[in-house]
Design a protein around this motif. Structure first.
Motif, PDB file in Angstrom:
ATOM      1  N   LEU A  55      -0.361 -87.039  19.992  1.00  0.00           N
ATOM      2  CA  LEU A  55      -1.592 -87.626  20.510  1.00  0.00           C
ATOM      3  C   LEU A  55      -2.786 -86.841  19.983  1.00  0.00           C
ATOM      4  N   GLU A  57      -6.658 -86.117  20.407  1.00  0.00           N
ATOM      5  CA  GLU A  57      -7.787 -86.248  21.324  1.00  0.00           C
ATOM      6  C   GLU A  57      -9.042 -85.818  20.586  1.00  0.00           C
ATOM      7  N   HIS A  71       2.069 -81.170  27.502  1.00  0.00           N
ATOM      8  CA  HIS A  71       1.561 -81.321  26.149  1.00  0.00           C
ATOM      9  C   HIS A  71       1.251 -79.953  25.559  1.00  0.00           C
TER      10      HIS A  71
END
Length: 102
Positions: A55, A57, A71
């Motif tokens: 992911l 960000e 995470h």
């Protein structure tokens, strides 16, 4: 040693293609194990389980998302399932530093 934390105090540094390939390979093979990494306070931490996705960000970094919901910022990974990660050289330099040097 803490577990499954993200690193928020240092700026994200892009990782090499090779390091990202190790993470993608772990996702594809559904490999399970431990990830050792530097946490937000610079301490050694670990996450257990498998990586389910990557992911990104914006303005924060790229994270490996674990099956447990934790995470790990990918540029702070020391080892992932026994393979060297992007922060391994930093870890090795810390271990090789002279403890008596000032």
């Amino acid at each position: 040693m803490k577990t499954e934390s993200s690193c928020k105090t240092t700026s994200y540094l892009p990782i090499s293609w090779d390091d990202m390939e190790v993470i993608n390979e772990a996702i594809q093979s559904k490999k399970t194990g431990k990830i050792f990494f530097f946490g937000s306070d610079g301490q050694l931490e670990e996450a257990k389980g498998s990586v389910v996705k990557i992911l990104e960000e914006k303005n924060k970094g790229v994270y490996a998302i674990m099956d447990s919901g934790g995470h790990v910022r990918v540029d702070r990974i020391i080892t992932i399932f026994g393979k060297v990660g992007a922060a391994y050289e930093e870890y090795e330099a810390f271990g090789n530093a002279c403890m008596d040097c000032r």
